[in-house]
Scaffold this motif. Structure first.
Motif, short mmCIF file in Angstrom:
data_model
loop_
_atom_site.label_atom_id
_atom_site.label_comp_id
_atom_site.label_asym_id
_atom_site.label_seq_id
_atom_site.Cartn_x
_atom_site.Cartn_y
_atom_site.Cartn_z
N ALA A 2 0.84 -1.21 0.00
CA ALA A 2 0.00 0.00 0.00
C ALA A 2 0.87 1.25 0.00
O ALA A 2 0.50 2.27 -0.60
N ASP A 3 2.03 1.18 0.68
CA ASP A 3 2.92 2.34 0.70
C ASP A 3 3.42 2.70 -0.69
O ASP A 3 3.55 3.88 -1.02
N LEU A 4 3.66 1.69 -1.51
CA LEU A 4 4.10 1.93 -2.88
C LEU A 4 3.01 2.65 -3.68
O LEU A 4 3.28 3.64 -4.36
N PHE A 5 1.77 2.19 -3.56
CA PHE A 5 0.67 2.82 -4.29
C PHE A 5 0.39 4.22 -3.77
O PHE A 5 0.08 5.12 -4.55
N ILE A 6 0.50 4.41 -2.47
CA ILE A 6 0.29 5.75 -1.91
C ILE A 6 1.41 6.68 -2.36
O ILE A 6 1.18 7.84 -2.68
N GLY A 7 2.63 6.17 -2.43
CA GLY A 7 3.75 6.97 -2.94
C GLY A 7 3.57 7.34 -4.40
O GLY A 7 3.83 8.48 -4.81
N LEU A 8 3.11 6.39 -5.21
CA LEU A 8 2.83 6.69 -6.62
C LEU A 8 1.68 7.68 -6.76
O LEU A 8 1.70 8.54 -7.64
N THR A 9 0.69 7.55 -5.91
CA THR A 9 -0.41 8.51 -5.90
C THR A 9 0.10 9.91 -5.58
O THR A 9 -0.28 10.88 -6.23
N SER A 10 0.96 9.99 -4.59
CA SER A 10 1.54 11.29 -4.23
C SER A 10 2.35 11.87 -5.38
O SER A 10 2.27 13.07 -5.65
N LEU A 11 3.12 11.03 -6.05
CA LEU A 11 3.91 11.50 -7.18
C LEU A 11 3.03 12.01 -8.32
O LEU A 11 3.24 13.11 -8.84
N ALA A 12 2.00 11.24 -8.69
CA ALA A 12 1.10 11.67 -9.77
C ALA A 12 0.34 12.93 -9.38
O ALA A 12 0.16 13.85 -10.20
N TRP A 13 -0.11 13.00 -8.15
CA TRP A 13 -0.84 14.16 -7.64
C TRP A 13 0.05 15.39 -7.68
O TRP A 13 -0.38 16.47 -8.09
N GLY A 14 1.29 15.24 -7.26
CA GLY A 14 2.23 16.35 -7.27
C GLY A 14 2.58 16.83 -8.67
O GLY A 14 2.65 18.02 -8.93
N LEU A 15 2.79 15.88 -9.58
CA LEU A 15 3.09 16.26 -10.97
C LEU A 15 1.92 16.98 -11.62
O LEU A 15 2.10 17.96 -12.35
N ALA A 16 0.71 16.50 -11.37
CA ALA A 16 -0.47 17.18 -11.92
C ALA A 16 -0.62 18.58 -11.33
O ALA A 16 -0.90 19.54 -12.06
N GLY A 17 -0.42 18.71 -10.02
CA GLY A 17 -0.50 20.02 -9.39
C GLY A 17 0.56 20.97 -9.90
O GLY A 17 0.28 22.14 -10.15
N LEU A 18 1.79 20.48 -10.07
CA LEU A 18 2.87 21.32 -10.59
C LEU A 18 2.58 21.76 -12.02
O LEU A 18 2.80 22.92 -12.38
N THR A 19 2.06 20.85 -12.83
CA THR A 19 1.75 21.18 -14.22
C THR A 19 0.68 22.26 -14.30
O THR A 19 0.80 23.20 -15.07
N VAL A 20 -0.37 22.14 -13.50
CA VAL A 20 -1.45 23.13 -13.52
C VAL A 20 -0.97 24.45 -12.92
O VAL A 20 -1.37 25.52 -13.38
#
Length: 127
Positions: A2-20
């Motif tokens: 679950a930590d891996l998926f939560i980490g990937l979620t954080s990465l995708a969330w951060g990249l989307a936020g940075l892009t916007v």
């Protein structure tokens, strides 16, 4: 796991936020196919639903559990609205998003980025 998926979620969330936050016009480019085309809407909705449930269930050991549970609940509600809303409502939402000033998109992207960094930090410190 679950930590891996939560980490990937954080990465995708951060990249989307940075892009916007950097390029606010990208938000409307992303929103159009997600709101209007059935196939991208289905996959995006299912992904957001899974991420929301993962945030609600998988972050119970973290220090800021209530923050991630609320974010997960909001993501789950958003996914259910996206998947079940009629076409006329989604078209109105798209028109409404087109009236927002660019600074509002930047603020939203910055908030997303801050939440993603907070989730990653909470995961590293308490996960």
């Amino acid at each position: 796991m679950a930590d891996l998926f939560i980490g990937l979620t954080s990465l995708a969330w951060g990249l989307a936020g940075l892009t916007v936050a950097i390029g606010p016009a990208v938000a409307l480019v992303w929103a159009r196919p997600i709101l209007l085309d059935p196939w991208p809407r289905f996959w995006f909705g299912q992904t957001i639903l899974l991420i929301g449930l993962l945030l609600m269930i998988g972050t119970t050991a973290l220090m800021g559990f209530w923050i991630w549970a609320v974010c997960g609940a909001l993501a789950t509600i958003k996914a259910c609205l996206l998947l079940g809303a009629p076409v006329s409502w989604r078209e109105r939402v798209l028109r409404w998003l087109g009236t927002w000033p660019p600074w509002l998109y930047r603020v939203g992207g910055t908030i997303d980025l801050a939440l993603a960094i907070g989730l990653a930090a909470d995961l590293m410190l308490h996960g």
